[in-house]
Every structure is written in structure tokens, then in C-alpha cells.
Design an enzyme around this catalytic site. Structure first.
Site, short mmCIF file in Angstrom:
data_model
loop_
_atom_site.label_atom_id
_atom_site.label_comp_id
_atom_site.label_asym_id
_atom_site.label_seq_id
_atom_site.Cartn_x
_atom_site.Cartn_y
_atom_site.Cartn_z
N GLY D 10 -6.14 0.79 -4.99
CA GLY D 10 -7.11 -0.17 -4.52
C GLY D 10 -7.87 0.37 -3.32
O GLY D 10 -7.31 1.08 -2.49
N ARG D 72 -7.41 2.44 -10.41
CA ARG D 72 -5.96 2.29 -10.58
C ARG D 72 -5.61 3.02 -11.88
O ARG D 72 -5.80 2.49 -12.96
CB ARG D 72 -5.60 0.81 -10.66
CG ARG D 72 -5.92 0.05 -9.38
CD ARG D 72 -5.40 -1.37 -9.46
NE ARG D 72 -5.84 -2.17 -8.32
CZ ARG D 72 -5.21 -2.22 -7.13
NH1 ARG D 72 -4.13 -1.50 -6.93
NH2 ARG D 72 -5.68 -2.98 -6.16
N ASP D 102 1.40 3.41 -2.91
CA ASP D 102 2.58 3.72 -3.71
C ASP D 102 2.26 4.48 -4.99
O ASP D 102 2.84 5.52 -5.28
CB ASP D 102 3.29 2.41 -4.09
CG ASP D 102 4.13 1.90 -2.95
OD1 ASP D 102 4.27 2.65 -1.96
OD2 ASP D 102 4.63 0.77 -3.04
N THR D 124 -2.82 1.45 2.43
CA THR D 124 -2.54 0.20 1.72
C THR D 124 -2.72 -0.94 2.68
O THR D 124 -2.18 -0.91 3.79
CB THR D 124 -1.11 0.11 1.15
OG1 THR D 124 -0.83 -1.27 0.88
CG2 THR D 124 -0.08 0.60 2.13
N ASP D 126 -1.37 -3.60 2.42
CA ASP D 126 -0.07 -4.29 2.51
C ASP D 126 0.84 -3.69 3.58
O ASP D 126 1.83 -4.31 3.98
CB ASP D 126 0.64 -4.24 1.17
CG ASP D 126 0.02 -5.19 0.15
OD1 ASP D 126 -0.94 -5.89 0.52
OD2 ASP D 126 0.49 -5.23 -0.99
N ASP D 128 3.08 -1.46 3.46
CA ASP D 128 4.49 -1.32 3.09
C ASP D 128 4.88 0.10 2.69
O ASP D 128 5.97 0.32 2.15
CB ASP D 128 4.85 -2.32 1.99
CG ASP D 128 3.98 -2.16 0.74
OD1 ASP D 128 3.13 -1.25 0.72
OD2 ASP D 128 4.14 -2.96 -0.19
N ARG D 170 2.37 -8.25 -1.67
CA ARG D 170 3.20 -8.53 -2.84
C ARG D 170 4.68 -8.33 -2.55
O ARG D 170 5.51 -9.13 -2.95
CB ARG D 170 2.78 -7.63 -4.01
CG ARG D 170 1.34 -7.88 -4.38
CD ARG D 170 0.98 -7.29 -5.71
NE ARG D 170 -0.30 -7.89 -6.09
CZ ARG D 170 -0.83 -7.83 -7.28
NH1 ARG D 170 -0.23 -7.18 -8.25
NH2 ARG D 170 -1.97 -8.41 -7.54
#
Lengths: 340, 340, 340, 340
Positions: D10, D72, D102, D124, D126, D128, D170
Site C-alpha cells: 500500500g 499489492r 510485511d 507501513t 500501521d 507494526d 489490522r
């Protein structure tokens, strides 16, 4: 048709929106050719040109500045007029769209008198172009100035200070009035209303005693003391008689500090007021003006300026606006005072 | 004088600027008393009041929302009118300033018919209040929507996607048109112009083949397909016949994805459009309207709405605007199309 | 427990987040009483106090400045120490949370030596407090400076200019380095690396010939020429030997203009760097520091400063940091150069 | 050396800063050649390349998205690995810089096992990715989410509503925790801590009775109810078992509305979180990572990921981070609760 396009004078946000609209409407709607001149009138004199197509205008809508470049350059002084005519002929320009402020519009008027078809698009962060409610760039400048005042407000309050903020506006106090109201300034000084420093000092003393021990004062760079007032002085001017950034702000700060004893600080906003991504209003205004300019040329309406009136786009003859200045109306100055 | 003040309907940025201006002008210029009702007409029915002074309005100028609170509440339905009159009498209210949109202005009209002196101030992020060039809140909503489109634009381009953005606008496509032009959207769908999904699909196919493989589509929540078009359907409505946020956006996304095969994503902006710090334009508009409303009452001009026309504040009789809607003019819709 | 709380030194965004966290954690988690002193150490000397509860901290999280007020005031000079001890005793203060920069931490150290339990929270937009990766206020200042450079960038490019931007940073070039990298500046001048004006001039001449005819130069207010360099001069200092805002920026602009002939302009960002709504990072940092300070006091860990290290909150003994300065590491200076 | 460069997964703000730094450091410092692959691994499979020089990276620093495009796409599924190796050989790529999250790092690991020298750069929103304090894009996402919560806050307060805001995340609740603290949310729901809807309802009832009649609830899209709690249900998943945007937010809103009777509204922030101009932190992080990646390759340190630890750039072996996830530490979750 082969249509020339230039941006002149100081840069400001929204110019690229107008350039993009001229190109999109010119190519897409009518199949015209759009010839850009680099660095304003200087590019016309030098024959510095670029043919504009969709690739040139990609992603420029949200960008400040002008992808054509600009310069403060007057072709009619220094005998550049012949060069201008020579370039326009060599490039087979049938009409010329000039995006600019007073200086550019002046030059445009001179070129129009030589027989070139002109459509002008007004831009100036000072918003003092006559005949239009809004000029490109003003709205973004007000946003930037207001954001700065918001920031300075929290410092003023935390430190119990008088904060003086000098904003642009040589001949009219549009930015000062608008950002002053929007930022909740206690005092707004404009070229429209010569000020009396003693009245300001009195007001500040009263306010700091009765209500709150901090104040924001917004000063247009063209503000000046009233003749015969307590602080009747000549504001220091530059080499060519021009207003010097920071001069009036510094003087006002010093006078307030000395007369009130309040801790007083100056911020001169300067160049940040004319750069960066344009607000939606400036993007829309530039887009509407650009479309309207191409429409006007195509329909044979020239020697006019695109203008916003009553939220509609209209065309104003260049001669109607020559030498005139649009100042801040009384109602707005009155609101600024009422909300101090 | 004792002047009542309320904010009704959906909240939006700029309300506090108007409240502040009413209080400052009312107290400072004329020595009136300003009585605030909490939560719109509900506070009038319930007698929930607060007398406003300088302390109440401190620091509210840059804040979104309304310090008086608001509610979607119609006093004239459910027999609240007697309660309204009782409260106004009990509080000895001589005139009432109502800041609101269609619903609030409707109720204001009813209250005026009962003999109460009313001055209305228009607010709605949809900008569809008739009789004024601008209503409080619209400008900030356009800013927020444009910023979101700017953000979504970089994702669309990086991922070669069609991004659909649904913005507010039930009966008029003001936000969609303005943010669409400012954000450089390829397609803008408004209530003013029912759309044909097949034409959009055709346009997207052509664009993605010829120019660029991404697109932005801005949809007003009140947009709908043209009768007899390829996608002639009833947009799903809510329990009370109201438009449901996301409904049209979801349907348009799905149709485009299925008909073009392009990777298509939807963003529903929703509530962020009506919150947060107001733009300078909304702060200034709220301030001017607030000052003008108090001036009007003091001068005995009532049963009017403050309005912006030709960049000036004017007063418009309430009866002139009742039941009318201000839609987007053709020129703006045309610019949106020209720059796609 | 009765815990005192003050904010000292220059104000900056994020102080209110820390105040709010101290109050919420103190009252909510432990049932302490939080006694605020107004205007920093001045309020301790004057006994100017306010007991803080939830109502005081309502809506302050997104606000710049400090709701307690602040002042540049050193209790240990001018014999204020006895007054400090008297007030703390009168108010039955068991521990004192001091939010401040070098000056405040210095005073805190002195007060700790008198036997008062201290927890310090570091704030300074200059980010030069030793022992912590981040101090409150720095992050917002970098954001504001970067936004200004972004704006100035479009003007530099449109006008083919050298734009000099002076940012804060008396003893360390944190803001200059960070905003310089983030804004894509061509040259970054910091106190860490004395500069040679001739090398800069050479670099600019090369760049304007080979690559692009505009440049951005970011100067920390504490930057200075290298001894023995072409422009070896004493930077003009103020009355008390302090650095004067604008002094080095003005000199650098002048030298570049004269030596290169390039059109060169100066912007001094000044006070806008320390005001306005804090970034999320500063709000989170202030919140974490505030919670940690109350936890520390409750657990009997005092005479420490809360610090961020490796993204975790730790406590650092006050004596470890006294008299030390955190300067910009070589890697960051090197990145600034590599990306010029 | 010929160094390949791609951005995968993304898109997010800050990728262009990293691309620019790789090109500037690669060309300027070492004279390498930088070969960009378009649309992530898809471009490696398809042989879609562009040689990058200074002209390509002009003005991209402040732009969101990625000028290389992204997709992706997993080369190791669907037998793309041979194609990958063939392209890398054909283009004589000596080392490959992969910017991604990831999925991209996974693919990079696979390619490394085939003998290709890899340096990964983590991105990212996120946050993470294991082994680094920060990944590119997270910081801007927190800014956008906080700004949205600020806006929604004023509406919540004006209308006495519960506003639920769903943000990305997520597998980890980084954005929810950070934006929740920064925005002053009353409740923050994360994947790290399964929730009990009855406890939330109880808290809201207490708060609305005792303190204030509005609340903000921030929900990470990966948040889920605790097993055995009052609202123990399976969150609806997509076709491939993936989390669906809006699903948990909608369910939480509905449950709160029904159980408390409070007027409750949902906003799903969605794609705006990953677009637009990067914050200074993301620009600086991307710049530092890009410089470090080129330095690492030049010095023969490969099969590593650039990482930020303790505010310094370090290199972490790819095998150390494979299959691991970085979740929000307890201290941050605790601060979010303490300040509710």
C-alpha cells in the site's frame, strides 16, 4: 489560434490553477495552441517560450508559485516595447493572456495600445486590483496570516505580552483587516485609516487593566500615523521610495513598549504569505478566470480583465480599471473595530 | 434590550464567531443583554438559558461547533410553539437571533408570525440557503473536502485506481463542485445534474487509455442517476425518506468497478466535513453576520436574514427566502467539466 | 498528596497536554491534589496559586501555550529562594512538578537542594535538553518551520532567488537540521558546525549554473562563521550577551547577495515557531510525561526528569543532566548535506 | 554499481523522500546507477524499469504516494520468482533496495535466498514492522487521524453525541492509541486488548451522567471483542479472510447506540489516512533510511533492513524480523486509559 500566456510580478498561490485552466480549456475545448513565456514580460522580450500541453500542467493545481516563472520587469521602460512586438510577431501570437497585478496590467494596457489583443487575469495577495471582488493569491495569504496570528495568540496569552504582527498590504489593508478579524486581533492598522499611537496606547492600557493582559496588533506594511498625531513621523522608505518590510512594525512595537511598559514583540510575516499550496478558493478562482479568459478570446472579447463580481465571472474593460485602487470598505474596518 | 440567541440544526465551523460577534457588538456597542438558549429550539422550549458576557466567549473564535450547543428540533411540530412563546415572555426577550439552516429558518418564520422580532443568520455546510452568496460553514467544509481529495489523489495515482469520494450536499452540489474543481477531480456528480453511468464509464475508459490510469470522482450525497439512463434506479432512502450517507457513493463505486474492471475504492467523508477550526472566511463571515444582526435589531429592522451579496452584508426579508433553494450555477458546473 | 505544578521559561505547544495529564492522573488514579502556580517561578515567589480540577483542563489538549501562564524568571537570583520555600510550606506542597527548559531545570535543581521533592518535565523547542530524545515543543516547531520552507520554496523557484530562512536554535541546530532536511534545503547552518561563507558561495554558484537557479538556506539563530574563515566576524549580540533574532540571518543574506549577485531574501520565522496547536507527537509526549511524573512522585522517585529514550519513558536523575547540552548528531548533519 | 529500487504494498506518505534520498546519495556520493522498477514487484516481473536521475526526483520530497507506483503483488506466489531473477539479471542489478511493509519484506527475504543482495526500508502506516521504532507513513497517518478526531470532537460536544471513529490498524493498534491520546478520546479499542462492550457502556453511562454528555471512541479496524464477553461475536471478514473496513466500527456504534440510547455516529477514516503530503518526521525518516540503505550496500552490508532505534539509524538482519509483529507497548495503552 495561437494564444500567448505569461505570469508577471510577485508570485502567489493560484497562478498554476489559472495556467492549467487556460491550457485545458484552450486545447480541450477549442483546439488552440498555448504559448507560454517564461519569467513574465522578460520572457517576451527575450523570446523565451514553451509550447504548453497536458504534460506540462500535470499535478500543478495544488502547487504554489508559477510553473512559467515570473519577474518584476516592465517592458515599456528601457525600450523593451519593440522587442515585445517583435517576439509576438515571430511567435505568431494572436492574443495574449497576462496574469498579474498592477504592474503587469499596466504593461498589458500599453501592449494593447500597440494593437495586441489582451485578456488580463488579476492576481495580487494585496487584493487591491480595482474592478474585481477577489484577485488570485489574496485568499491564501489571509489563511497564512490568520494561522500565524492563531499561533502567536497562544504565546501572547501565556506570556502576558503585546504581540505586533506585520502583514503585507502597501496601499490597502485587506490582509490586515481580514486576518485581524479572523485572528481576533485587538487592533488593526491599515493604510486606509492613519492611526494615532496615543489612542492605541490608551486602549491597551484600559484593556490590560480591565479584561486581559495580552493583546494582538496587526499592522499592514503600508499603515502610517495620522498627520498631527502624537507619533507623526515619516515612515522610513527604501532607495526608490518603496515601503520597507518591517519598518512600520518595528516602529509601532517600539512606541508601544516604551509608552505602555508592556512586554512587546514583533513578528514580520514576510515571504511566507505568498507561497505554498493555494487554498481551494484560490484554486477555484484561478480555474474560473483561466476558463473565462480563453472563452473571451475565442469569442473576440479582448482588452478586458476577468473579474469576480457577486460570485459571478464577468469581463471588465482594461481602461475602466487603469490607475485605480480597491481599498477596504468601511463596513469591514468597522467590524474589525467592533470585535476588538 | 434583551436579545435571545440560539444555534439550531447541524453544527458547523463559524457558529462561535457569530455568537462572539453578537455578544461583543450587543454588549460593547449598545449595552444590550444577550440571552443564549442551549441546544437550539429545544432550549427555548425547555427554558434552558444562559446570560452571555465576555467571559463566555473567550477564546471561542477559532473553535468549531457551537458553545451554545445545538439540536435538530422543530418546535412547531409537536405543539412546542406555546412553550416557545412562554419562555420568550418569561425571559422578557425583545428580539431573537436565530443562527441556522433551512429547518431553523422555517421555525424562525413561524415564530415571527407569532409576533416575535427575528433576525436570522444563515449557516449550512451545504450552502443552499437562498438569498445569500455564502452561509456559515460551507467554506470550511470545502477546505476539508479538498484536503481529503488531495490526499486521496496521491493514492489514486500510486495505485492506478479510481477513487470515489462522497461529500455532503443533499439538495445542492456546492461542496462537490467546489472541492471537485479545487481537487482536480475528473468527474463531479451533483443533484443539479442527474448522471448517466454509461457516459462516465466511457469517459473513464478513454482517459485511462489515452492520458492517465487513475481518476477521482466526487459525488454529492444527493446526486442521482438520470431517469431512463443505463443505471436508472431508486437510490435507497432511510426510514423517513431521508438520504443515507454512503448510499449513492457505494452504488457508483460498484457500478464503475463492474463496468470498467478498474480497481475502484470509496471514501465517505462524513462528519469530518462539519467540525474543527473554521477557515478565516467562515470566521469573518460569522463575525460580520453577528455584528449586522445586532445592528439590524437595534435599528428596528427585523424579520430579516443577514446575507452576503457582492461581498457586502445586506438584510433580506424572511418571506423572500422561504421554501427556496440555492443551487450551483451553470458556469461553475461547466468549469468543473472543462477541467476534468 | 498535595503536588505543585508550574510551567517556566518560553512557552511552547504541548505544555497543556502535560498539565492535563498531571491533573487527570493525579486526581483520577491517586486522589492527589494538584496546586498550579501561575507564571512559572514567579507564581511560587508571589504565592499566586490555583487548585486544578477537571473543569480547569477542559478542552486544553489541542491548545498551544500554557493555561498556567509562564515567565522567564529565576528565583535563585534576586534572593527569591526564601520566598519559594515560604510559599511551598504555606501551600503544604509535598512535591513539585516543574515543566521547563534549561533555566527552569536549573532552578528546580536549586530547589531540590533545599529539600523539596522535584520531578522535572523537559520542554524546549530547541530540543537541546540533555538526557531525553525529545522535549515538548520541538516537534511542533519543526512542523511550523518545514511548512514555512515549503511555502518559501515555491517563491524561490518562481523568482530564481536564494531564500534564507532563520529558525530558532541558540546552542543547537535541531530545528534547522530537521526542517532543512524535511524542506529540502540546499544549505543548513547550525551552531554545531561553524561555516565558511566562501564555500557556501562556491556551492551556490555551481548549483545555479549546473542544476537549478534557486536555493534555500536554513540558518539556526546560533550559527556562526568558522574562525579564520573568509567571513570571520563577531555576530552582533544583545545587551546581555544574548543572541539577537535576525542578526545572523541578515548577515548571511547580505554576504550571499553581495558575493554571488543572486537575488537573495531573508525570512526570520520568529515567534510563530512556538505557538499554536501542538502536533500529535507533542500532545502524546506531554501526556506520557505528565502521567509518568505523577507516577514517579507517588512511587517516591524524585529529583528526576522524565525522559524519552528508545521510544520509552524513563526517569533520569537531575544531577546527571545539569549543565549539559544535547547537540545534533553527526549522522543527521550528514544527511542534511547529502541531500542538498 | 547498478542498484535496483522498488516500492511495494500500500502507498503511504514519505516514500518519495526515501526514493529521492536513494537517488541523491547513490548518484551524488558514490556514482552508482539507480534503476527504478514500476509498481513494486510487478515491475520486476514485467521488466518495467526507469533509470533514475536528478530530473526524476525534482520536487517529489513534499509529495505523498510514490513516483515509482506500487501494487499489492507477491512474486513468489504464481511462479513469478523466475521472472524476477531474469529481469534482475537482464538489468544487471547488483543489489536491490525494497521499500515496503510485511508483504514486500517477505518477498525480499525470498529474493535474498536466491542470492540477490537486499536492503529493505520499512514502510507501513500501521507501524507494526518489527525491529524498528518507526516505519515510513505511520507518523503522517497519526496526524491525519488526530486532525479528524479534533474535527469530530467539536461536533460531538455541540450535539451531545457519542462519535465512533474507525482508523487503520489490522494487527496492531498504533494509530488508534496515538491518535486516541492526541485527540483526547474517551475510549481506545485495539487488537492488543480485546474489549468488553458492557464495560464500555458502563463507562459511558457514568461519564455522561457525571462529567460531560459526549464521548469519542477510537476503534482500530482490527479490534475485536473479548471471548466470553457480553458482545462475543465473530467480526465479519471478507472473501479471503481479510478484515473489512468499517465492519467493527459499525458494530461497535450499533451496540453503543442500542445499549445506552445515546445518539451515536460512525466515521470510517479510510483512504485519507495514507495519502497527501508527508509530515516532516516521515520526510526525515525516509531521507535517513534512503541514505543509510545506499551506504549499507556500498559497504557490503546486505540482507538487512534499515531501522530507527533510540533515534539512531541501525541495520537489522532480515532473518531477525521475519514473521514478527510489533505491537503497542503497555505503557502507551495505559496512558490512553489514564487520560480517558
Amino acid at each position: 489560434m495561437r494564444i500567448g500566456l505569461l505570469t508577471g510580478g510577485g508570485d502567489c498561490p493560484g497562478l498554476n490553477a489559472a495556467i492549467r485552466a487556460v491550457v485545458k480549456q484552450g486545447l480541450g475545448e477549442y483546439g488552440h495552441q498555448i504559448i507560454g513565456f517564461r519569467n513574465g514580460w522578460k520572457g517576451v522580450v527575450d523570446g523565451d517560450v514553451v509550447q504548453l500541453d497536458r504534460a506540462n500542467i500535470r499535478n500543478i493545481l495544488p502547487q504554489g508559485g508559477t510553473m512559467l516563472g515570473t519577474a518584476r520587469f516592465h517592458p515599456h521602460s528601457a525600450g523593451g516595447m519593440e522587442q515585445v512586438m517583435a517576439t509576438l510577431e515571430a511567435e505568431r501570437i494572436e492574443a495574449l493572456i497576462c496574469i498579474g497585478g498592477d504592474g503587469t496590467l499596466n504593461a498589458a494596457q500599453k501592449v494593447a495600445e500597440e494593437g495586441i489583443k489582451i485578456v488580463a487575469i488579476p492576481k495580487t495577495i494585496d487584493n487591491d486590483v480595482y474592478g474585481t471582488d477577489l484577485s488570485i493569491g489574496y485568499h491564501t495569504a489571509v489563511n497564512i496570516a490568520t494561522e500565524a496570528i492563531d499561533r502567536i495568540h497562544t504565546t501572547a496569552e501565556s506570556h502576558n505580552r503585546v504581540m505586533v504582527v506585520e502583514v503585507m498590504g502597501r496601499h490597502a489593508g485587506w490582509i490586515a483587516s481580514a486576518a485581524g478579524i479572523a485572528g481576533g486581533a485587538e487592533v488593526v492598522l491599515t493604510p486606509e485609516e492613519p492611526f494615532d499611537i496615543e489612542k492605541i496606547v490608551k486602549f491597551l492600557r484600559h484593556r490590560h487593566k480591565a479584561h486581559a493582559n495580552f493583546s494582538i496588533i496587526v499592522v499592514a506594511e503600508g499603515a502610517a500615523p495620522a498627520k498631527g498625531s502624537a507619533m507623526d513621523f515619516e515612515v522610513q522608505l527604501g532607495q526608490y521610495g518603496e515601503i520597507i518590510a518591517g519598518a512600520i512594525g518595528e516602529r509601532v512595537s517600539k512606541e508601544i513598549q516604551e509608552r505602555t511598559g508592556f512586554d512587546t514583540r514583533l513578528t514580520v510575516l514576510g515571504h511566507v504569505q505568498r507561497g505554498g499550496t493555494p487554498t481551494p478558493t484560490d484554486r477555484i478562482l484561478g480555474s474560473r478566470f483561466g476558463v473565462a479568459a480563453v472563452d473571451a478570446i475565442t469569442q473576440g472579447q479582448t482588452n478586458v480583465m476577468t473579474a469576480l463580481r457577486n460570485d459571478e465571472i464577468v469581463l471588465v474593460p482594461l481602461e475602466e480599471i487603469a490607475g485605480k485602487l480597491k481599498t477596504v470598505p468601511d463596513e469591514l474596518l468597522r467590524v474589525a473595530k467592533a470585535l476588538a
